[in-house]
Design a protein around this motif. Sequence first.
Motif, short mmCIF file in Angstrom:
data_model
loop_
_atom_site.label_atom_id
_atom_site.label_comp_id
_atom_site.label_asym_id
_atom_site.label_seq_id
_atom_site.Cartn_x
_atom_site.Cartn_y
_atom_site.Cartn_z
N LEU A 10 40.10 53.62 62.62
CA LEU A 10 41.25 54.01 63.42
C LEU A 10 41.46 55.52 63.44
CD1 LEU A 10 44.30 53.79 61.27
CD2 LEU A 10 42.63 52.04 60.83
N ARG A 11 42.24 55.94 64.41
CA ARG A 11 42.57 57.36 64.49
C ARG A 11 44.08 57.49 64.46
NH1 ARG A 11 40.66 59.54 70.13
NH2 ARG A 11 41.38 61.44 69.12
N THR A 12 44.54 58.64 63.99
CA THR A 12 45.98 58.84 64.00
C THR A 12 46.40 59.30 65.38
OG1 THR A 12 45.74 61.11 63.26
CG2 THR A 12 46.07 59.46 61.56
N PHE A 13 47.59 58.92 65.75
CA PHE A 13 48.17 59.34 67.03
C PHE A 13 49.52 59.94 66.75
CE2 PHE A 13 45.20 56.45 69.19
CZ PHE A 13 44.82 57.29 70.21
N GLN A 14 49.95 60.80 67.65
CA GLN A 14 51.33 61.25 67.56
C GLN A 14 52.20 60.01 67.66
OE1 GLN A 14 52.16 64.10 66.89
NE2 GLN A 14 50.96 65.66 67.95
N ILE A 15 53.32 60.01 66.94
CA ILE A 15 54.24 58.89 67.04
C ILE A 15 54.62 58.77 68.53
CG2 ILE A 15 56.53 58.01 66.36
CD1 ILE A 15 54.48 58.27 64.01
N ALA A 16 54.35 57.59 69.09
CA ALA A 16 54.57 57.40 70.53
C ALA A 16 56.05 57.61 70.86
CB ALA A 16 54.14 55.99 70.92
N HIS A 17 56.28 58.04 72.08
CA HIS A 17 57.63 58.36 72.52
C HIS A 17 58.62 57.21 72.23
CE1 HIS A 17 60.67 60.36 74.76
NE2 HIS A 17 60.82 59.32 75.57
N GLU A 18 58.16 55.99 72.50
CA GLU A 18 59.08 54.86 72.34
C GLU A 18 59.40 54.57 70.87
OE1 GLU A 18 56.19 54.88 73.80
OE2 GLU A 18 55.01 53.05 73.49
N PHE A 19 58.63 55.15 69.96
CA PHE A 19 58.91 54.93 68.54
C PHE A 19 59.75 56.05 67.94
CE2 PHE A 19 54.70 52.40 68.08
CZ PHE A 19 55.32 51.28 68.62
N SER A 20 60.02 57.10 68.73
CA SER A 20 60.68 58.27 68.14
C SER A 20 62.13 57.96 67.77
CB SER A 20 60.58 59.48 69.06
OG SER A 20 61.25 59.20 70.26
N HIS A 21 62.73 56.93 68.39
CA HIS A 21 64.10 56.60 68.02
C HIS A 21 64.16 55.64 66.82
CE1 HIS A 21 62.84 53.25 70.53
NE2 HIS A 21 63.81 52.54 69.98
N LEU A 22 62.99 55.09 66.44
CA LEU A 22 62.96 54.23 65.25
C LEU A 22 62.89 55.10 64.00
CD1 LEU A 22 60.38 51.49 66.33
CD2 LEU A 22 62.88 51.40 66.44
N THR A 23 63.42 54.59 62.90
CA THR A 23 63.40 55.37 61.66
C THR A 23 61.98 55.45 61.11
OG1 THR A 23 63.68 53.48 60.20
CG2 THR A 23 65.71 54.52 61.05
N ALA A 24 61.81 56.35 60.13
CA ALA A 24 60.49 56.49 59.49
C ALA A 24 60.05 55.14 58.92
CB ALA A 24 60.57 57.54 58.39
N LEU A 25 60.97 54.45 58.25
CA LEU A 25 60.64 53.15 57.65
C LEU A 25 60.24 52.15 58.74
CD1 LEU A 25 60.79 51.60 54.83
CD2 LEU A 25 62.91 50.65 55.71
N GLU A 26 61.03 52.11 59.82
CA GLU A 26 60.73 51.15 60.90
C GLU A 26 59.39 51.45 61.57
OE1 GLU A 26 65.37 50.21 62.18
OE2 GLU A 26 64.29 51.86 63.11
N ASN A 27 59.06 52.74 61.68
CA ASN A 27 57.77 53.11 62.26
C ASN A 27 56.62 52.53 61.46
OD1 ASN A 27 57.15 55.09 64.61
ND2 ASN A 27 59.19 55.62 63.87
N LEU A 28 56.77 52.54 60.15
CA LEU A 28 55.72 51.95 59.31
C LEU A 28 55.72 50.43 59.45
CD1 LEU A 28 56.03 54.08 56.05
CD2 LEU A 28 54.39 54.33 57.91
N MET A 29 56.90 49.86 59.54
CA MET A 29 56.98 48.40 59.62
C MET A 29 56.44 47.86 60.94
SD MET A 29 60.58 47.57 57.74
CE MET A 29 60.35 45.80 57.96
N MET A 30 56.38 48.72 61.96
CA MET A 30 55.86 48.31 63.27
C MET A 30 54.34 48.12 63.24
SD MET A 30 58.23 48.10 65.46
CE MET A 30 57.36 48.15 67.02
N VAL A 31 53.68 48.71 62.24
CA VAL A 31 52.22 48.81 62.31
C VAL A 31 51.45 47.51 62.12
CG1 VAL A 31 50.17 49.90 61.32
CG2 VAL A 31 52.21 51.26 61.76
N PRO A 32 51.76 46.70 61.11
CA PRO A 32 50.85 45.57 60.84
C PRO A 32 50.65 44.70 62.07
CG PRO A 32 52.49 45.73 59.13
CD PRO A 32 52.90 46.68 60.21
N PRO A 33 49.41 44.42 62.42
CA PRO A 33 49.16 43.61 63.58
C PRO A 33 49.56 42.16 63.32
CG PRO A 33 47.11 44.15 62.48
CD PRO A 33 48.19 44.83 61.72
N ALA A 34 49.87 41.46 64.37
CA ALA A 34 50.16 40.02 64.30
C ALA A 34 51.21 39.70 63.25
CB ALA A 34 48.87 39.25 64.01
N GLN A 35 52.34 40.43 63.29
CA GLN A 35 53.42 40.07 62.37
C GLN A 35 53.95 38.71 62.75
OE1 GLN A 35 56.48 42.85 61.08
NE2 GLN A 35 55.40 44.38 62.28
#
Length: 256
Positions: free
Chosen positions: A82-107
Amino acid sequence: MTPIIDVCNIRKSFGGLTVIDDCSVRIAEGSITGMIGPNGAGKSTLFNIIAGSLAPDSGEVLLDGEPITSLPAHLRFHKGLLRTFQIAHEFSHLTALENLMMVPPAQEGERLFSNWLRPGRVRREEAEVRRRAQEVLDFIGLTRVRNEPAGNLSGGQKKLLELGRTMMTEARVVLLDEIAAGVNRTLLGDLIGNIERLNREMGYTFLVIEHDMDMIARLCDPVIVLAEGRVMLEGPIEEVQSHPEVIEAYFGAQSA
Ligand SMILES: Nc1ncnc2c1ncn2[C@@H]1O[C@H](COP(=O)(O)OP(=O)(O)OP(=O)(O)O)[C@@H](O)[C@H]1O
């Protein structure tokens, strides 16, 4: 050496312009490999081909000896590339913690069916993801800003969070494209420290494109020099920096 990534005879042209010219690169498992070269050398193009966001005209990319050339980026992601990406625009309103929680696939929580059938299990899995996200924040030193919207973080903190997002997956090879840009020196030190720890403690292999030579020198071995879509040289940074052709093609070009 065991290559985890094997790039074999890649060619890529845009219109009539050959950008990657029969290029072969091997990335050793467990290495932090740097890639440098003058502007327009083809670094980002090669990165995109390895990550799967761009198809080569010919040649092959192997991950652990297995051809992945025709796999789309999201399937490479599931294989740990994988490669790192800038935090996408739609994630910028989510908190740091929520941004991490968004990552795991197939939650599980995202699947309506399993929500309905197994709410207890979904809650347990969400609690596990939250715990993991908290651990990652501690690891990368962002616990203080866990509840800040990602959009409010400094440039360097966003880069640390991007790195943190790779830790929420089963990453094996992480491609870092110019992550030092716009990061202050203190946070750059944190970023370098975290990359080294991920490499040492978690066995991540890194491929790093960077214009910041200080970062390359502190972090990378070996360093690959790309020029006109081909590998000009590969070796330890001291060797690369003192090579007359590199000084001419890269450092000469930069200071011109
Ligand atoms: N999608 C595209 N369409 C046309 N030309 C492109 C495209 N992508 C890249 N190029 C050209 O390919 C060449 C290599 O670009 P690339 O971004 O890979 O180089 P680079 O080594 O990453 O440069 P830099 O250090 O400036 O980021 C450049 O001449 C660029 O203009």
